[in-house]
Write an enzyme that holds these catalytic residues in place. Sequence first.
Site, PDB file in Angstrom:
ATOM      1  N   GLY A 184     -17.196  84.567   4.415  1.00 56.36           N
ATOM      2  CA  GLY A 184     -16.393  83.545   3.757  1.00 56.36           C
ATOM      3  C   GLY A 184     -15.455  82.830   4.701  1.00 56.36           C
ATOM      4  O   GLY A 184     -15.109  81.660   4.486  1.00 56.36           O
ATOM      5  N   ALA A 185     -15.041  83.497   5.764  1.00 57.73           N
ATOM      6  CA  ALA A 185     -14.149  82.861   6.732  1.00 57.73           C
ATOM      7  C   ALA A 185     -14.840  81.693   7.421  1.00 57.73           C
ATOM      8  O   ALA A 185     -14.204  80.688   7.759  1.00 57.73           O
ATOM      9  CB  ALA A 185     -13.662  83.883   7.752  1.00 57.73           C
ATOM     10  N   GLY A 245      22.372  78.616   0.531  1.00 58.72           N
ATOM     11  CA  GLY A 245      22.282  78.321  -0.893  1.00 58.72           C
ATOM     12  C   GLY A 245      21.210  77.292  -1.188  1.00 58.72           C
ATOM     13  O   GLY A 245      20.168  77.221  -0.534  1.00 58.72           O
ATOM     14  N   GLY A 246      21.486  76.460  -2.202  1.00 58.89           N
ATOM     15  CA  GLY A 246      20.524  75.440  -2.597  1.00 58.89           C
ATOM     16  C   GLY A 246      20.185  74.475  -1.493  1.00 58.89           C
ATOM     17  O   GLY A 246      19.106  73.860  -1.499  1.00 58.89           O
TER      18      GLY A 246
END
Length: 570
Positions: free
Chosen positions: A460-461, A225-226
Amino acid sequence: MSGRHESGAQRADDTEVVPVPEALHPGRRRFARVDDGDAQVIALARTAEPVAPEPAEMPLLRQQREELRAHIVEGKLEAVRRQHSLGKLTARERLDLLLDEDSFVEVEPYRRHRASGPGLTGNRPYTDGVVAGSGTIDGRRVFVYAQDFTVFGGSLGEAHAKKIHKVLDLAVANGAPVIGLNDSGGARIQEGVLALDGYGGIFRRQVDASGVIPQISVILGPCAGGAAYSPALADFVFMVRDTARMYLTGPDVVESVTGRRVTHDELGGADVHGSMSGVATVVHDDEESCLADVRYLVSLLPSNYLDVPPGVAETGATDDYRPRLAEIVPVQHNQPYDMREVFTEVADDGEFFELHEGWARNVLCALARIDGRVVGFVGNQPAVFAGVLDGPASQKAARFVRFCDAFSIPLVSFVDVPGFLPGVEQERGGIIRQGAQLLHAYCEATVPRIQVIVRKAYGGAYIVMDSRSIGCDLSLAWPTNQIAVLGAEGAVNILHRRELAAADDPEALRAKLTDDYTREYLNPSYAAERGLVDDIIDPAETRAALARGLAMLADKRKPGPARKHGNQPI
């Protein structure tokens, strides 16, 4: 209603008004007179000798305190046996393994809940399911809390949360790392919104502490859960196979909503988070080795953002020659190898602490030392997908770079990357945004940054992997380096498409054009001649060159731009 009461007090609108005695009017330091008898009593009281407590009173109080403390530490034997039967240690046994011997100082061991409801009324055990305090690891201060599954299943209520709040506040105030040992069934349902408020207080404090002190979460049981957001906010998450599990919604909810039946481990086990979601930083087979690794990690981290990482004695790395480095990496750019072997040759004693080993394996992130200084290694991994960057790899490296920058850990980036992974799935999955996260992380980093171009550095890498153009301080390259927009074959196919289509022997022409392009644009000195590489080094001298470079940059100071904070492309 008005009138006079027998006592003389006035009543107006059902409210009694009692006159103030003359002797007690405001502003007067006078006392009411006493009769002679009272005066005698006061006089005797002032001259009388103090009454000593009964000799047996303090020993009895001490005995009662010791018995209560022993009861708290021992816990319920049946619950402890049940915990052991599940293959899990108790909270206090875990703290004994984690901390230096006899260093633990506990806070609020007597804290108990004040709630009511099924199972709570009349059932108020001490500690309220969490053991909290401080201790040392190798003599260095840390703050810790360990959820106790033997008390209400480690569930979190108001009192439980307040103890964790206290530990987090003390950790920040003292500038020391905080370690949470999680083993909890989640929010205590009977306490309702108070339990949720307790979680909110934990999350807020963790965010405030982010980048201020290192935060480590260790999952040793359920974390549902949380509660799962607390580890997600930490810098490092350790999990133990078979016993640790973490998810927002359990198997029953998943089955009721989707119709798919899954086990706890299939949904949120250690291997799921270690290899698929990337939530777990390190996965272990048992609690003992897990907590030993937490101790080792702490030895590599500064206590807070104002401290420098803990150093050790210099190892003579500035004169170290490692010929095996030239043997590890093939000269042929399409041949794979394991970048971990490069890390081993460069790091002191061949030791490094790898993070997220099973997730996004095409990039490596690790903490190590060079000549006694703690550094962060980022490296492309040619043994997996040829070392290309994809979305998960970019996110993994970006988070690591940001952590190192927050805590003054210099960065060394080993580059051997053919580009970003192409494909429809990658583009639709957000590879542009994810790659930009790594770009953003490097660009905003102010720690010393050294780039080592091992072989390929394309497109771009190359830019994203801490190139000179985005601010690295020192760029070193091996003679095998190739920096270009594209590899030779890809570039030739684009630049000479028409010539190749019209050629009588396109393969022979392609081979010649590829060879020409390689000599002209992919030679080792092309980038160095244009100032984008500081030096072309012998691979065997890499460790020595890095040690000298780190020493040169040790006093680097680079303030960030004046702003509240950047907007990372999350």
